[in-house]
Design an enzyme around this catalytic site. Structure first.
Site, PDB file in Angstrom:
ATOM      1  N   PHE A   1      43.814  28.826  33.712  1.00  0.00           N
ATOM      2  CA  PHE A   1      42.676  28.241  32.972  1.00  0.00           C
ATOM      3  C   PHE A   1      42.937  28.167  31.458  1.00  0.00           C
ATOM      4  CE2 PHE A   1      38.470  29.905  31.129  1.00  0.00           C
ATOM      5  CZ  PHE A   1      38.083  28.653  30.678  1.00  0.00           C
TER       6      PHE A   1
ATOM      7  N   ASP B   1      54.928  30.013  35.137  1.00  0.00           N
ATOM      8  CA  ASP B   1      53.800  30.432  35.975  1.00  0.00           C
ATOM      9  C   ASP B   1      54.320  30.523  37.408  1.00  0.00           C
ATOM     10  OD1 ASP B   1      51.236  30.416  37.479  1.00  0.00           O
ATOM     11  OD2 ASP B   1      50.373  29.965  35.523  1.00  0.00           O
TER      12      ASP B   1
ATOM     13  N   ALA C   1      49.982  35.315  31.340  1.00  0.00           N
ATOM     14  CA  ALA C   1      50.078  35.548  32.794  1.00  0.00           C
ATOM     15  C   ALA C   1      49.380  36.856  33.149  1.00  0.00           C
ATOM     16  CB  ALA C   1      51.544  35.603  33.209  1.00  0.00           C
TER      17      ALA C   1
ATOM     18  N   TYR D   1      42.354  46.634  36.488  1.00  0.00           N
ATOM     19  CA  TYR D   1      42.632  45.523  35.560  1.00  0.00           C
ATOM     20  C   TYR D   1      42.551  46.005  34.112  1.00  0.00           C
ATOM     21  CZ  TYR D   1      41.577  41.043  33.161  1.00  0.00           C
ATOM     22  OH  TYR D   1      41.552  39.964  32.315  1.00  0.00           O
TER      23      TYR D   1
ATOM     24  N   LYS E   1      45.743  46.320  31.497  1.00  0.00           N
ATOM     25  CA  LYS E   1      45.765  45.553  30.247  1.00  0.00           C
ATOM     26  C   LYS E   1      45.841  46.496  29.042  1.00  0.00           C
ATOM     27  CE  LYS E   1      45.342  41.078  31.061  1.00  0.00           C
ATOM     28  NZ  LYS E   1      46.177  40.052  30.430  1.00  0.00           N
TER      29      LYS E   1
ATOM     30  N   VAL F   1      31.492  32.675  36.311  1.00  0.00           N
ATOM     31  CA  VAL F   1      30.063  32.562  36.602  1.00  0.00           C
ATOM     32  C   VAL F   1      29.483  31.214  36.176  1.00  0.00           C
ATOM     33  CG1 VAL F   1      29.328  33.784  34.492  1.00  0.00           C
ATOM     34  CG2 VAL F   1      27.841  33.767  36.459  1.00  0.00           C
ATOM     35  N   ILE F   2      29.914  30.670  35.035  1.00  0.00           N
ATOM     36  CA  ILE F   2      29.316  29.406  34.574  1.00  0.00           C
ATOM     37  C   ILE F   2      29.723  28.234  35.481  1.00  0.00           C
ATOM     38  CG2 ILE F   2      29.274  27.736  32.653  1.00  0.00           C
ATOM     39  CD1 ILE F   2      28.971  30.152  30.770  1.00  0.00           C
TER      40      ILE F   2
ATOM     41  N   GLY G   1      33.411  47.796  39.589  1.00  0.00           N
ATOM     42  CA  GLY G   1      34.154  47.556  38.339  1.00  0.00           C
ATOM     43  C   GLY G   1      33.462  46.569  37.422  1.00  0.00           C
TER      44      GLY G   1
HETATM   45  N1  LIG Z   1      39.167  33.845  31.374  1.00  0.00           N
HETATM   46  C1  LIG Z   1      38.566  34.910  30.853  1.00  0.00           C
HETATM   47  O1  LIG Z   1      37.351  34.990  30.811  1.00  0.00           O
HETATM   48  C2  LIG Z   1      39.381  36.042  30.295  1.00  0.00           C
HETATM   49  C3  LIG Z   1      38.697  37.182  29.812  1.00  0.00           C
HETATM   50  C4  LIG Z   1      39.444  38.238  29.322  1.00  0.00           C
HETATM   51  C5  LIG Z   1      40.824  38.145  29.277  1.00  0.00           C
HETATM   52  N2  LIG Z   1      41.449  37.040  29.756  1.00  0.00           N
HETATM   53  C6  LIG Z   1      42.905  36.997  29.716  1.00  0.00           C
HETATM   54  O2  LIG Z   1      43.338  35.707  29.333  1.00  0.00           O
HETATM   55  C7  LIG Z   1      44.527  35.350  30.033  1.00  0.00           C
HETATM   56  C8  LIG Z   1      44.327  34.034  30.739  1.00  0.00           C
HETATM   57  O3  LIG Z   1      43.255  34.153  31.662  1.00  0.00           O
HETATM   58  P1  LIG Z   1      42.848  32.961  32.616  1.00  0.00           P
HETATM   59  O4  LIG Z   1      41.383  33.032  32.790  1.00  0.00           O
HETATM   60  O5  LIG Z   1      43.460  31.702  32.142  1.00  0.00           O
HETATM   61  O6  LIG Z   1      43.534  33.414  33.981  1.00  0.00           O
HETATM   62  P2  LIG Z   1      44.139  32.517  35.164  1.00  0.00           P
HETATM   63  O7  LIG Z   1      44.130  33.375  36.390  1.00  0.00           O
HETATM   64  O8  LIG Z   1      43.460  31.203  35.225  1.00  0.00           O
HETATM   65  O9  LIG Z   1      45.635  32.308  34.674  1.00  0.00           O
HETATM   66  C9  LIG Z   1      46.600  33.283  34.807  1.00  0.00           C
HETATM   67  C10 LIG Z   1      47.855  32.603  35.260  1.00  0.00           C
HETATM   68  O10 LIG Z   1      48.898  33.575  35.359  1.00  0.00           O
HETATM   69  C11 LIG Z   1      49.705  33.229  36.486  1.00  0.00           C
HETATM   70  N3  LIG Z   1      50.431  34.440  36.858  1.00  0.00           N
HETATM   71  C12 LIG Z   1      49.947  35.591  37.393  1.00  0.00           C
HETATM   72  N4  LIG Z   1      50.917  36.502  37.550  1.00  0.00           N
HETATM   73  C13 LIG Z   1      52.048  35.913  37.077  1.00  0.00           C
HETATM   74  C14 LIG Z   1      53.391  36.340  36.941  1.00  0.00           C
HETATM   75  N5  LIG Z   1      53.769  37.577  37.312  1.00  0.00           N
HETATM   76  N6  LIG Z   1      54.300  35.480  36.429  1.00  0.00           N
HETATM   77  C15 LIG Z   1      53.933  34.225  36.051  1.00  0.00           C
HETATM   78  N7  LIG Z   1      52.675  33.772  36.148  1.00  0.00           N
HETATM   79  C16 LIG Z   1      51.747  34.602  36.645  1.00  0.00           C
HETATM   80  C17 LIG Z   1      48.721  32.729  37.516  1.00  0.00           C
HETATM   81  O11 LIG Z   1      49.328  31.924  38.505  1.00  0.00           O
HETATM   82  C18 LIG Z   1      47.744  31.953  36.641  1.00  0.00           C
HETATM   83  O12 LIG Z   1      48.124  30.604  36.521  1.00  0.00           O
HETATM   84  C19 LIG Z   1      44.820  36.522  30.958  1.00  0.00           C
HETATM   85  O13 LIG Z   1      45.786  37.340  30.373  1.00  0.00           O
HETATM   86  C20 LIG Z   1      43.496  37.249  31.082  1.00  0.00           C
HETATM   87  O14 LIG Z   1      43.666  38.617  31.345  1.00  0.00           O
HETATM   88  C21 LIG Z   1      40.755  35.984  30.264  1.00  0.00           C
END
Ligand SMILES: NC(=O)c1ccc[n+]([C@@H]2O[C@H](COP(=O)([O-])OP(=O)(O)OC[C@H]3O[C@@H](n4cnc5c(N)ncnc54)[C@H](O)[C@@H]3O)[C@@H](O)[C@H]2O)c1
Length: 296
Positions: free
Chosen positions: A11, A31, A71, A136, A140, A176-177, A259
């Protein structure tokens, strides 16, 4: 500039890839598609603006001028799969830090507000002691500590962004949205977990992308920054806003996930001191997300 984005088919990563490709940079996405969707960046690949590497970030050795390390395995899977969580969130980060150290290039790492657990101080500042409620959050937090260690030991330029509830186009319907919007479009009740009083400080994805780039330019190496929208909204407020905008098909209350956190309201003073303000208010963000869902 040659830019490596791990998790770039997900995303936030795919939105970042689009923005940076639009600025003329050479984008490389790593990815493993464990959660991401190649469709999120297909247009960039077809236009020759992005090279896709279906690869695990734990092994990648792709050279670049900067790395955005996104990732991750998300919170919703972490309770069921804590070992995979440690691997995807912490071990991959160590590989990315090694890769950056060998090339002496900067890293922007996306952590999460989940590291705080259920804090008792609001707005919660970055130096509030972490106390995660999920694997998680722990994985992190551990990754953050590796980032700080690499800064301390090697002087690596690594900046940590703690993101909070990012939403918008290209998000999966687990968010959620988009989930509420989709349910409303289908004429179904919105499924609210718990009683809906839990609150989140939502960040529209374009604001998030902007701040990640700002951190690559102005972030202080080794430092942590909370990244969040203007103010907290309860889940009940979000469902009401969507019902008011697009139709009210009722609410179905379901049990909360283990969680899941209660009140989330981080301090954003530190990132604001670098000149960042979120530009997209909640209603505009919901409308933009709706447009994307309808057109997708
Ligand atoms: N979206 C949120 O609300 C939110 C909130 C807090 C933190 N984050 C952080 O932001 C970052 C992006 O989040 P997102 O919502 O886009 O998540 P997402 O799940 O949409 O994207 C994560 C991507 O990482 C890839 N991935 C997972 N393990 C991998 C690996 N070992 N090697 C290569 N690719 C791998 C997945 O295929 C996926 O495309 C993350 O680090 C997440 O922890 C996001």
């Amino acid at each position: 500039m040659k830019i490596l984005i791990t998790g770039g088919a997900g995303f936030v990563g795919s939105n970042l890839a689009h923005f940076l490709a639009g600025k003329g940079h050479e984008i490389h996405v790593v990815d493993d598609l464990s959660e991401g969707n190649i469709q999120n960046i297909e247009d960039l690949i077809a236009a020759g603006k992005c090279k896709f590497h279906r690869e695990n970030a734990f092994h990648t050795e792709i050279k670049s001028d900067i790395i955005y390390h996104l990732a991750c395995q998300k919170m919703i899977y972490s309770i069921r799969k804590p070992r995979e969580d440690l691997y995807a969130n912490t071990a991959t980060t160590v590989n990315i830090l090694e890769l950056a150290r060998k090339q002496d290039i900067p890293v922007v790492f996306t952590s999460t507000g989940s590291v705080y657990g259920n804090p008792t101080v609001f707005p919660t500042p970055e130096d509030y002691p972490p106390d995660p409620e999920s694997p998680y959050g722990v994985s992190k937090w551990a990754a953050e500590e590796y980032c700080k260690l690499y800064h301390k030991m090697y002087g690596l330029n690594v900046v940590i962004a703690r993101l909070f509830s990012v939403y918008g186009p290209r998000q999966r319907f687990i968010g959620v949205i988009p989930k509420f919007i989709k349910q409303t479009l289908e004429g179904k009740p919105m499924t609210v977990e718990g009683d809906g009083t839990q609150s989140r400080t939502f960040t529209y994805v374009d604001d998030c992308v902007e701040v990640l780039i700002l951190l690559s330019e102005k972030g202080v190496p080794g430092e942590v920054y909370n990244i969040a929208g203007e103010k907290p909204y309860s889940i009940a407020q979000i469902s009401k806003t969507i019902a008011d905008l697009y139709g009210d098909y009722g609410i179905k209350f379901v049990s909360r996930k283990k969680g899941d956190l209660d009140q989330i309201h981080p301090s954003t003073e530190k990132i604001r001191a670098l000149g960042w303000r979120p530009k997209i208010d909640m209603e505009t963000g919901i409308r933009k997300t709706m447009e994307w869902i309808k057109n997708g």
